[in-house]
Design a protein around this motif. Structure first.
Motif, short mmCIF file in Angstrom:
data_model
loop_
_atom_site.label_atom_id
_atom_site.label_comp_id
_atom_site.label_asym_id
_atom_site.label_seq_id
_atom_site.Cartn_x
_atom_site.Cartn_y
_atom_site.Cartn_z
N LYS A 45 -5.98 -16.08 -12.37
CA LYS A 45 -6.98 -15.59 -11.47
C LYS A 45 -6.92 -14.22 -11.60
CE LYS A 45 -5.92 -16.52 -7.15
NZ LYS A 45 -5.28 -16.79 -5.80
N GLN A 46 -8.26 -13.73 -11.27
CA GLN A 46 -8.23 -11.98 -11.69
C GLN A 46 -7.47 -11.58 -10.50
OE1 GLN A 46 -12.31 -10.81 -11.61
NE2 GLN A 46 -11.99 -8.94 -12.35
N PHE A 47 -7.46 -11.95 -9.21
CA PHE A 47 -6.75 -11.04 -8.03
C PHE A 47 -5.78 -12.02 -7.80
CE2 PHE A 47 -10.96 -9.28 -8.37
CZ PHE A 47 -10.81 -7.65 -8.74
N ASN A 48 -4.28 -11.34 -7.65
CA ASN A 48 -3.19 -12.19 -7.07
C ASN A 48 -2.57 -11.35 -6.09
OD1 ASN A 48 -2.86 -14.38 -9.37
ND2 ASN A 48 -3.39 -12.71 -10.29
N TYR A 49 -2.65 -11.91 -4.88
CA TYR A 49 -1.94 -11.23 -3.64
C TYR A 49 -0.76 -12.03 -3.01
CZ TYR A 49 -6.23 -8.49 -3.51
OH TYR A 49 -7.48 -7.77 -3.76
N ASP A 50 0.21 -11.14 -2.94
CA ASP A 50 1.39 -11.61 -2.05
C ASP A 50 1.03 -11.71 -0.48
OD1 ASP A 50 4.57 -11.97 -1.40
OD2 ASP A 50 3.79 -10.27 -0.18
N LEU A 51 1.55 -12.65 0.26
CA LEU A 51 1.05 -12.60 1.65
C LEU A 51 1.21 -11.46 2.49
CD1 LEU A 51 -0.03 -14.65 3.82
CD2 LEU A 51 2.23 -15.45 4.20
N HIS A 52 2.72 -10.77 2.03
CA HIS A 52 2.89 -9.60 3.12
C HIS A 52 1.92 -8.45 2.35
CE1 HIS A 52 6.50 -12.12 3.38
NE2 HIS A 52 6.40 -11.63 4.76
N ASP A 53 1.67 -8.40 1.28
CA ASP A 53 0.73 -7.39 0.78
C ASP A 53 -0.58 -7.58 1.44
OD1 ASP A 53 2.94 -6.41 -0.79
OD2 ASP A 53 2.18 -7.45 -2.54
N LYS A 54 -1.01 -8.76 1.38
CA LYS A 54 -2.35 -9.18 1.97
C LYS A 54 -2.57 -8.60 3.38
CE LYS A 54 -3.02 -13.51 -0.06
NZ LYS A 54 -3.10 -15.22 -0.10
N HIS A 55 -1.34 -8.85 4.28
CA HIS A 55 -1.40 -8.16 5.55
C HIS A 55 -1.52 -6.91 5.49
CE1 HIS A 55 0.18 -7.20 9.56
NE2 HIS A 55 -0.29 -8.51 9.80
N ALA A 56 -0.44 -6.20 4.87
CA ALA A 56 -0.45 -4.62 4.71
C ALA A 56 -1.85 -4.04 4.29
CB ALA A 56 0.67 -4.09 4.01
N ILE A 57 -2.31 -4.44 3.34
CA ILE A 57 -3.63 -3.98 2.70
C ILE A 57 -4.77 -3.90 3.77
CG2 ILE A 57 -5.56 -4.39 1.17
CD1 ILE A 57 -3.34 -5.42 -0.86
N LEU A 58 -5.03 -5.28 4.58
CA LEU A 58 -5.80 -5.28 5.48
C LEU A 58 -5.65 -4.06 6.85
CD1 LEU A 58 -6.29 -9.20 5.94
CD2 LEU A 58 -7.93 -7.43 5.14
N PRO B 211 0.64 -1.15 0.01
CA PRO B 211 -0.06 0.05 0.07
C PRO B 211 0.81 1.24 0.00
CG PRO B 211 -0.98 -1.50 1.47
CD PRO B 211 0.50 -2.12 1.29
N ASN B 212 2.15 1.17 0.45
CA ASN B 212 3.20 2.46 0.32
C ASN B 212 3.07 3.02 -1.01
OD1 ASN B 212 3.80 1.83 3.06
ND2 ASN B 212 5.43 0.56 2.69
N TYR B 213 2.87 2.09 -2.05
CA TYR B 213 2.91 2.70 -3.28
C TYR B 213 1.62 3.29 -4.19
CZ TYR B 213 7.44 0.61 -2.55
OH TYR B 213 8.68 0.13 -2.06
N ILE B 214 0.66 3.31 -3.49
CA ILE B 214 -0.69 3.62 -4.03
C ILE B 214 -0.50 4.90 -4.48
CG2 ILE B 214 -2.96 4.20 -3.37
CD1 ILE B 214 -3.15 2.20 -1.29
N GLY B 215 -1.05 5.08 -5.88
CA GLY B 215 -1.14 6.38 -6.48
C GLY B 215 0.41 6.50 -7.35
N LYS B 216 1.53 5.57 -7.16
CA LYS B 216 2.68 5.93 -7.63
C LYS B 216 2.72 5.23 -8.99
CE LYS B 216 4.88 6.64 -3.23
NZ LYS B 216 4.95 8.15 -3.13
#
Length: 274
Positions: A232-245, A197-202
């Motif tokens: 798959k339509q949506f693909n998540y890395d485990l660490h990204d999942k945690h950070a997004i939540l 999520p640190n890169y949202i908008g970049k």
């Protein structure tokens, strides 16, 4: 629109062989030149090779409109380079000519076959499957023009095609840029892949690997994520999942509570970002 009434904007790439009327269809979510090159490459693979000439409509990814007029079309340089390396002669369709009329009618009929599926799909993946099934059906139906099945005539037609040059992938496997969505995702080839999520908008760079099975994602030259390409339509890395939540749905929860939630609710990740 999908079953929930949400509108989806997409394009259909249509490639038709002149003798057999064999068709290759591809759903795309943009009309970039790299996407056109990838569609052509996949069409060549699907139809068994490359013909001597290909007719194109008057699209900006092919024709340089600034240097063209009604009587004379100028192809843009990168497209000419692609056609030269592929080994086909490009011809620009002109309005009101018989060849153009046939192309337009074929596209109109094909799009007409898709209209009954309005509000009959849930995701872009579903719609993509519908397009693929339609292509198969069209190639096994008797053509109105010659009363024969395209797939049967195609068996003879493809014998006259030249072999595919695998080096053409460099035209669409080059570095591409994407803006990270507010859902912390980037889109690549009709599917979405997570970043922090640190890169949202970049703006980030996407570099496919040479085998075409993986993408590496960079921000200002530093690799920030890597994903295997999937259906798959949506693909998540485990660490990204945690950070997004942590940044959205569960911002008031501890890391341990989020980890437990992830274990108990794995299906949530196919819904995040919808």
């Amino acid at each position: 629109a999908d079953r929930n009434g949400v509108p989806h904007t997409f394009s259909i790439f249509l490639y038709v062989l002149p003798y057999s009327k064999f068709k290759f269809l591809k759903l795309t979510l943009d009309q970039k030149q790299d996407t056109l090159f990838k569609c052509l490459f996949e069409a060549f693979k699907a139809t068994g090779g490359i013909p001597k000439e290909i007719w194109f409509d008057n699209m900006s990814t092919v024709v340089d409109h600034k240097l063209s007029d009604f009587h004379h079309h100028r192809f843009n340089e990168r497209f000419l380079s692609f056609s030269h390396d592929a080994g086909f002669h490009p011809i620009a369709c002109r309005p009101f000519r018989p060849q153009t009329k046939g192309c337009v009618e074929a596209l109109a009929r094909t799009m007409g076959r898709l209209r009954p599926y309005d509000r009959e799909f849930s995701t872009i993946n579903d719609l993509n499957s519908i397009v693929n099934r339609l292509a198969k059906r069209l190639n096994h139906e008797k053509s109105q023009s010659n009363n024969q099945k395209p797939v049967e005539l195609w068996a003879k037609e493809k014998e006259h095609f030249r072999s595919l040059n695998p080096d053409l992938t460099r035209y669409f496997n080059s570095v591409q840029t994407r803006k990270v969505s507010r859902d912390s995702m980037i889109r690549f080839q009709n599917h979405q892949y997570s970043v922090s999520p640190n890169y949202i908008g970049k703006e980030v760079e996407i570099k496919p690997t040479t085998d075409g099975k993986t993408i590496r994602i960079f921000y200002q030259g530093v690799e920030i994520q890597k994903h295997d390409l999937t259906n798959k339509q949506f693909n998540y890395d485990l660490h990204d999942k945690h950070a997004i939540l942590k940044s959205d749905l569960m911002e008031d929860k501890t890391d341990e509570e989020i980890n437990q939630y992830m274990l108990n609710n794995l299906s949530i990740y196919d819904q995040i970002g919808e």
